[in-house]
Motif scaffolding. Structure first.
Motif, PDB file in Angstrom:
ATOM      1  N   ALA A  29      54.372  44.690  34.221  1.00 49.08           N
ATOM      2  CA  ALA A  29      53.833  44.770  35.576  1.00 49.08           C
ATOM      3  C   ALA A  29      53.378  43.382  36.017  1.00 49.08           C
ATOM      4  O   ALA A  29      52.913  42.586  35.198  1.00 49.08           O
ATOM      5  N   GLY A  30      53.505  43.100  37.314  1.00 48.96           N
ATOM      6  CA  GLY A  30      53.070  41.793  37.830  1.00 48.96           C
ATOM      7  C   GLY A  30      51.583  41.783  38.077  1.00 48.96           C
ATOM      8  O   GLY A  30      51.142  41.967  39.205  1.00 48.96           O
ATOM      9  N   VAL A  31      50.805  41.605  37.008  1.00 41.91           N
ATOM     10  CA  VAL A  31      49.350  41.718  37.168  1.00 41.91           C
ATOM     11  C   VAL A  31      48.635  40.393  36.969  1.00 41.91           C
ATOM     12  O   VAL A  31      47.435  40.309  37.153  1.00 41.91           O
ATOM     13  N   PHE A  32      49.394  39.389  36.618  1.00 40.35           N
ATOM     14  CA  PHE A  32      48.700  38.194  36.162  1.00 40.35           C
ATOM     15  C   PHE A  32      48.038  37.375  37.257  1.00 40.35           C
ATOM     16  O   PHE A  32      47.264  36.485  36.973  1.00 40.35           O
ATOM     17  N   GLU A  33      48.362  37.661  38.520  1.00 36.94           N
ATOM     18  CA  GLU A  33      47.630  36.926  39.550  1.00 36.94           C
ATOM     19  C   GLU A  33      46.379  37.701  39.959  1.00 36.94           C
ATOM     20  O   GLU A  33      45.668  37.322  40.869  1.00 36.94           O
ATOM     21  N   SER A  34      46.138  38.825  39.257  1.00 36.07           N
ATOM     22  CA  SER A  34      44.973  39.640  39.601  1.00 36.07           C
ATOM     23  C   SER A  34      43.683  39.009  39.078  1.00 36.07           C
ATOM     24  O   SER A  34      43.638  38.512  37.952  1.00 36.07           O
ATOM     25  N   ARG A  35      42.648  39.074  39.915  1.00 32.06           N
ATOM     26  CA  ARG A  35      41.368  38.538  39.460  1.00 32.06           C
ATOM     27  C   ARG A  35      40.730  39.484  38.439  1.00 32.06           C
ATOM     28  O   ARG A  35      39.768  39.143  37.764  1.00 32.06           O
ATOM     29  N   HIS A  36      41.264  40.738  38.355  1.00 41.25           N
ATOM     30  CA  HIS A  36      40.677  41.709  37.429  1.00 41.25           C
ATOM     31  C   HIS A  36      41.057  41.444  35.976  1.00 41.25           C
ATOM     32  O   HIS A  36      40.383  41.892  35.072  1.00 41.25           O
ATOM     33  N   ILE A  37      42.162  40.766  35.793  1.00 44.21           N
ATOM     34  CA  ILE A  37      42.618  40.625  34.394  1.00 44.21           C
ATOM     35  C   ILE A  37      41.782  39.582  33.659  1.00 44.21           C
ATOM     36  O   ILE A  37      41.567  38.483  34.150  1.00 44.21           O
ATOM     37  N   LYS A  38      41.300  40.005  32.506  1.00 41.54           N
ATOM     38  CA  LYS A  38      40.386  39.139  31.759  1.00 41.54           C
ATOM     39  C   LYS A  38      41.187  38.190  30.862  1.00 41.54           C
ATOM     40  O   LYS A  38      42.265  38.546  30.367  1.00 41.54           O
ATOM     41  N   THR A  39      40.626  37.010  30.653  1.00 40.63           N
ATOM     42  CA  THR A  39      41.337  36.017  29.824  1.00 40.63           C
ATOM     43  C   THR A  39      41.645  36.589  28.440  1.00 40.63           C
ATOM     44  O   THR A  39      42.712  36.358  27.883  1.00 40.63           O
ATOM     45  N   GLU A  40      40.681  37.378  27.887  1.00 36.63           N
ATOM     46  CA  GLU A  40      40.950  37.908  26.528  1.00 36.63           C
ATOM     47  C   GLU A  40      42.090  38.923  26.540  1.00 36.63           C
ATOM     48  O   GLU A  40      42.825  39.053  25.570  1.00 36.63           O
ATOM     49  N   ASP A  41      42.285  39.604  27.697  1.00 39.08           N
ATOM     50  CA  ASP A  41      43.423  40.529  27.791  1.00 39.08           C
ATOM     51  C   ASP A  41      44.736  39.760  27.867  1.00 39.08           C
ATOM     52  O   ASP A  41      45.750  40.166  27.299  1.00 39.08           O
ATOM     53  N   ILE A  42      44.694  38.653  28.604  1.00 36.21           N
ATOM     54  CA  ILE A  42      45.897  37.811  28.681  1.00 36.21           C
ATOM     55  C   ILE A  42      46.280  37.376  27.261  1.00 36.21           C
ATOM     56  O   ILE A  42      47.437  37.502  26.840  1.00 36.21           O
ATOM     57  N   PRO A  62      60.854  30.009  43.144  1.00 35.90           N
ATOM     58  CA  PRO A  62      60.824  28.550  43.313  1.00 35.90           C
ATOM     59  C   PRO A  62      59.949  28.129  44.480  1.00 35.90           C
ATOM     60  O   PRO A  62      59.898  28.818  45.491  1.00 35.90           O
ATOM     61  N   GLY A  63      59.249  27.042  44.308  1.00 33.20           N
ATOM     62  CA  GLY A  63      58.458  26.483  45.405  1.00 33.20           C
ATOM     63  C   GLY A  63      57.106  27.143  45.566  1.00 33.20           C
ATOM     64  O   GLY A  63      56.293  26.704  46.373  1.00 33.20           O
ATOM     65  N   MET A  64      56.835  28.194  44.789  1.00 30.85           N
ATOM     66  CA  MET A  64      55.568  28.907  44.992  1.00 30.85           C
ATOM     67  C   MET A  64      54.385  28.080  44.483  1.00 30.85           C
ATOM     68  O   MET A  64      54.480  27.369  43.493  1.00 30.85           O
ATOM     69  N   GLU A  65      53.290  28.191  45.215  1.00 28.70           N
ATOM     70  CA  GLU A  65      52.019  27.624  44.757  1.00 28.70           C
ATOM     71  C   GLU A  65      51.510  28.575  43.690  1.00 28.70           C
ATOM     72  O   GLU A  65      51.516  29.790  43.894  1.00 28.70           O
ATOM     73  N   LEU A  66      51.068  28.067  42.572  1.00 27.62           N
ATOM     74  CA  LEU A  66      50.613  28.990  41.541  1.00 27.62           C
ATOM     75  C   LEU A  66      49.219  29.507  41.867  1.00 27.62           C
ATOM     76  O   LEU A  66      48.286  28.722  42.032  1.00 27.62           O
ATOM     77  N   PRO A  67      49.065  30.840  41.998  1.00 25.73           N
ATOM     78  CA  PRO A  67      47.734  31.383  42.270  1.00 25.73           C
ATOM     79  C   PRO A  67      46.786  31.034  41.110  1.00 25.73           C
ATOM     80  O   PRO A  67      47.239  30.878  39.980  1.00 25.73           O
ATOM     81  N   VAL A  68      45.508  30.942  41.427  1.00 19.96           N
ATOM     82  CA  VAL A  68      44.532  30.463  40.448  1.00 19.96           C
ATOM     83  C   VAL A  68      44.533  31.323  39.179  1.00 19.96           C
ATOM     84  O   VAL A  68      44.416  30.808  38.063  1.00 19.96           O
ATOM     85  N   HIS A  69      44.745  32.654  39.339  1.00 24.53           N
ATOM     86  CA  HIS A  69      44.705  33.518  38.150  1.00 24.53           C
ATOM     87  C   HIS A  69      45.962  33.346  37.307  1.00 24.53           C
ATOM     88  O   HIS A  69      45.936  33.557  36.102  1.00 24.53           O
ATOM     89  N   LEU A  70      47.046  32.959  37.970  1.00 24.47           N
ATOM     90  CA  LEU A  70      48.273  32.682  37.222  1.00 24.47           C
ATOM     91  C   LEU A  70      48.116  31.383  36.423  1.00 24.47           C
ATOM     92  O   LEU A  70      48.610  31.259  35.308  1.00 24.47           O
ATOM     93  N   LYS A  71      47.357  30.457  36.998  1.00 23.23           N
ATOM     94  CA  LYS A  71      47.107  29.200  36.269  1.00 23.23           C
ATOM     95  C   LYS A  71      46.350  29.496  34.973  1.00 23.23           C
ATOM     96  O   LYS A  71      46.538  28.839  33.963  1.00 23.23           O
ATOM     97  N   ARG A  72      45.492  30.522  35.051  1.00 24.50           N
ATOM     98  CA  ARG A  72      44.717  30.913  33.877  1.00 24.50           C
ATOM     99  C   ARG A  72      45.659  31.355  32.741  1.00 24.50           C
ATOM    100  O   ARG A  72      45.489  30.997  31.602  1.00 24.50           O
ATOM    101  N   ILE A  73      46.653  32.146  33.124  1.00 31.79           N
ATOM    102  CA  ILE A  73      47.564  32.625  32.076  1.00 31.79           C
ATOM    103  C   ILE A  73      48.406  31.482  31.540  1.00 31.79           C
ATOM    104  O   ILE A  73      48.664  31.392  30.340  1.00 31.79           O
ATOM    105  N   ILE A  74      48.794  30.564  32.439  1.00 30.80           N
ATOM    106  CA  ILE A  74      49.615  29.442  31.979  1.00 30.80           C
ATOM    107  C   ILE A  74      48.826  28.595  30.974  1.00 30.80           C
ATOM    108  O   ILE A  74      49.356  28.153  29.963  1.00 30.80           O
ATOM    109  N   GLU A  75      47.534  28.434  31.247  1.00 24.05           N
ATOM    110  CA  GLU A  75      46.683  27.709  30.291  1.00 24.05           C
ATOM    111  C   GLU A  75      46.708  28.386  28.927  1.00 24.05           C
ATOM    112  O   GLU A  75      46.791  27.738  27.888  1.00 24.05           O
TER     113      GLU A  75
END
Ligand SMILES: Nc1nc2c(ncn2[C@@H]2O[C@H](COP(=O)(O)OP(=O)(O)OP(=O)(O)O)[C@@H](O)[C@H]2O)c(=O)[nH]1
Ligand SMILES: [Mg+2]
Length: 304
Positions: free
Chosen positions: A128-141, A182-195
């Motif tokens: 599911a595309g949930v990673f830009e959600s503010r609800h998802i916790k870093t420990e869940d990622i 392509p070209g999308m700005e990465l939402p802040v919560h997605l940046k969290r998962i990338i980290e």
């Protein structure tokens, strides 16, 4: 009379006693996959399929499964990508609709982990595309990308994935596939998962690959699949790869570009080649990850 060669002075610069040729191509050119040689025909597709099978054969012999987890923001084309891989790897003439594809951009259409087996020893999980959600916790990622959740379970409304009943039920993720438009700005919560991906990959615990979809919207010539063979020479494609590489902080050779089937009911050979090329990169990353895990485990056992 001998010929006296003279080098035009505007073609060289000298630093100390050394002379360096001046770059002739002043235009900024990005070199993503420029040297890639693939045959955009049935022979090329068969060759890629053979290479993928060969790479997988030691794992198949050991009966070891490679888990490929496909993640990314809502509506970026994850389910469509999985359908594309399934169509091509199973050599289907009709485009597979195994994973349901949605049309909403505000809420993920895929609600849980869905999966399919490819090539006997690969399990492909569409998430599911949930990673830009503010609800998802870093420990869940972290739990998800480290395989400490049930990949057959639902993700509840609080974005909590289901933990496995026992710790032994852990599934190692062999390769995480991050799908982006392509070209999308990465939402802040997605940046969290990338980290978290970078951190886990940096610890040697995770292979990953980035896939860009919507190629047909980047350069309209790719609306026609006949033109897919121009992929690596398209300046606009090169620019998009450069942008995403900088945004995600990953080298360009860990990025693939695809055009998902969304208008067609029948597959075509150029799309097959493109999907196989992307899938081969994913399989390489997955196999290398598992080889690394085995080497680390052997080294740890030798020390005990
Ligand atoms: N033009 C074009 N449209 C695409 C492409 N890939 C996906 N789409 C469209 O994008 C929309 C979302 O596609 P999905 O495959 O459902 O995306 P998803 O990431 O699985 O979405 P969620 O499960 O809802 O998070 C659909 O309308 C697809 O037809 C592509 O490469 N090109
Ligand atoms: Mg989906």
């Amino acid at each position: 009379m001998g010929v006296i060669w003279s080098i035009p002075q505007d073609l060289v610069t000298s630093v100390g006693n050394w002379m360096y040729p001046v770059e002739l191509d002043k235009e900024e050119t990005y070199y993503w996959n420029r040297n890639t040689q693939i045959k955009w025909d049935k022979e090329g597709a068969d060759e890629l399929l053979r290479e993928i099978k060969e790479r997988l054969s030691p794992f198949k012999e050991k009966k070891q499964t490679l888990n490929i987890l496909v993640i990314g923001p809502t509506s970026c084309g994850k389910s469509s990508l999985c359908n594309g891989f399934k169509t091509t790897l199973n050599q289907k003439k009709e485009v597979v609709q195994f994973f349901r594809v949605g049309r909403r951009e505000d809420e993920s259409y895929t609600k849980n982990f869905q999966f399919t087996t490819l090539g006997d020893c690969v399990t492909l999980y569409d998430m599911a595309g949930v990673f830009e959600s503010r609800h998802i916790k870093t420990e869940d990622i972290l739990s998800i990308i480290q395989g400490r959740v049930k990949f057959t379970g639902k993700i509840d409304d609080f974005m909590n994935p289901t933990p496995p009943a026992t710790s032994e039920a852990q599934n190692n993720v062999s390769c995480l596939v991050l799908v982006l438009k392509p070209g999308m700005e990465l939402p802040v919560h997605l940046k969290r998962i990338i980290e978290q991906i970078h951190k886990t990959a940096g610890e040697g615990e995770l292979g990953y690959h980035v896939i860009l979809t919507h190629l047909d919207e980047v350069d309209h010539c790719f609306k026609d699949t006949q033109n897919l063979n121009k992929l690596f020479s398209s300046p606009v494609v090169q620019k998009k790869v450069e942008y995403i590489s900088k945004q995600v902080g990953t080298p360009p050779n860990t990025i693939s570009f695809v055009r998902n089937y969304c208008y067609e009911t029948q597959s075509d050979i150029n799309s097959d080649v493109l999907f196989l090329h992307a899938f081969k990169q994913i399989i390489n990353a997955a196999c290398e990850q598992e080889e690394k895990r085995a080497e680390f485990a052997a080294a740890a056992a030798a020390q005990d």
